[in-house]
Design an enzyme around this catalytic site. Structure first.
Site, PDB file in Angstrom:
ATOM      1  N   SER A   1       4.601   2.376  -4.126  1.00 38.11           N
ATOM      2  CA  SER A   1       4.309   1.423  -3.054  1.00 38.11           C
ATOM      3  C   SER A   1       3.546   2.047  -1.900  1.00 38.11           C
ATOM      4  O   SER A   1       2.819   1.352  -1.185  1.00 38.11           O
ATOM      5  CB  SER A   1       5.611   0.812  -2.524  1.00 38.11           C
ATOM      6  OG  SER A   1       6.493   1.819  -2.052  1.00 38.11           O
TER       7      SER A   1
ATOM      8  N   ASP B   1      11.175   3.104   7.897  1.00 39.95           N
ATOM      9  CA  ASP B   1      12.345   3.113   7.015  1.00 39.95           C
ATOM     10  C   ASP B   1      12.545   4.470   6.351  1.00 39.95           C
ATOM     11  O   ASP B   1      13.376   4.624   5.463  1.00 39.95           O
ATOM     12  CB  ASP B   1      12.241   2.020   5.948  1.00 39.95           C
ATOM     13  CG  ASP B   1      11.113   2.264   4.946  1.00 39.95           C
ATOM     14  OD1 ASP B   1      10.308   3.207   5.145  1.00 39.95           O
ATOM     15  OD2 ASP B   1      11.025   1.506   3.952  1.00 39.95           O
TER      16      ASP B   1
ATOM     17  N   HIS C   1       8.233   4.372   3.814  1.00 41.54           N
ATOM     18  CA  HIS C   1       6.936   3.697   3.847  1.00 41.54           C
ATOM     19  C   HIS C   1       6.227   3.955   5.177  1.00 41.54           C
ATOM     20  O   HIS C   1       6.768   3.607   6.240  1.00 41.54           O
ATOM     21  CB  HIS C   1       7.110   2.194   3.638  1.00 41.54           C
ATOM     22  CG  HIS C   1       7.711   1.864   2.309  1.00 41.54           C
ATOM     23  ND1 HIS C   1       9.066   1.650   2.141  1.00 41.54           N
ATOM     24  CD2 HIS C   1       7.152   1.736   1.076  1.00 41.54           C
ATOM     25  CE1 HIS C   1       9.309   1.393   0.869  1.00 41.54           C
ATOM     26  NE2 HIS C   1       8.169   1.443   0.198  1.00 41.54           N
TER      27      HIS C   1
END
Length: 212
Positions: free
Chosen positions: A15, A180, A183
């Site tokens: 991601s 977080d 990310h």
């Protein structure tokens, strides 16, 4: 690095690379470091984003033939590993470091053999933000070592994103770099892009990192 319109720079990972790219559009770069690198390059090279949310190394290896080799890239950049650690702590899914390292080695070897493309391997990273994330380093630290070891063994350029982001966190605070812990924020992605461009500069001369 200097590129021509015939060059294809392919970025693949999880991601952190994906960053919301449109899977239906092969030209979509997402909103993170891949787009920033593409915008910083002073050349007409093609940039391809093949990041996929949630990928661990075995997912990456499973799609390597279609998402990497079939596209005959000129340069391949890999960023993988944080989900191999994360899934241990949130789902109890283990990714033993020796198996992780062997999988990463296989994709680097096949890329060398089939494409002959310069390889960049970025280190996974963590800036602890939530309860218990500090403990993740028990799993992540040896995984980072494995990434560096494997990349070096196969002649890849190692991009120490973990160190660059840690330094940035000392200046701006961890929450400003990766809210977080995993990310990156836009600022964090800019740090990643600059780190890649600086590494690329050591391979083929000057880059346009100053544009970032």
């Amino acid at each position: 690095m200097r590129f021509t319109r015939d060059d294809r720079l392919l970025f693949i990972g999880d991601s952190v690379t994906d960053t919301g790219r449109d899977r239906r559009d092969p030209t979509s770069l997402g909103d993170g470091y891949v787009r920033m690198i593409a915008e910083a390059l002073p050349s007409p090279a093609t940039v391809v984003n093949k990041g996929c949310d949630g990928d661990r190394v075995h997912d990456l290896e499973a799609r390597w033939a279609t998402d990497v080799l079939a596209l005959t890239p000129s340069v391949v950049t890999v960023l993988i590993g944080i989900n191999d650690t994360w899934r241990r702590y949130d789902r109890g899914l283990l990714s033993p470091v020796p198996e992780f390292e062997a999988s990463l080695a296989r994709v680097l070897i096949v890329t060398e053999e089939r494409c002959g493309a310069p390889l960049f391997v970025m280190t996974p990273f963590l800036l602890p933000a939530g309860p218990g994330q500090e403990t993740w380093f028990e799993d992540l630290a040896p995984r980072i070592d494995a990434v560096v070891r494997t990349a070096t063994a196969h002649g890849a350029t190692v991009v120490r994103t973990d160190l660059a982001l840690a330094r940035a966190a000392e200046v701006y605070g961890a929450a400003a770099i990766a809210p977080d812990g995993v990310h990156p924020s836009p600022l964090g992605h800019r740090v990643v892009a600059r780190t890649w461009l600086a590494a690329a500069a050591t391979v083929r001369g000057r880059t346009s990192s100053e544009r970032l």
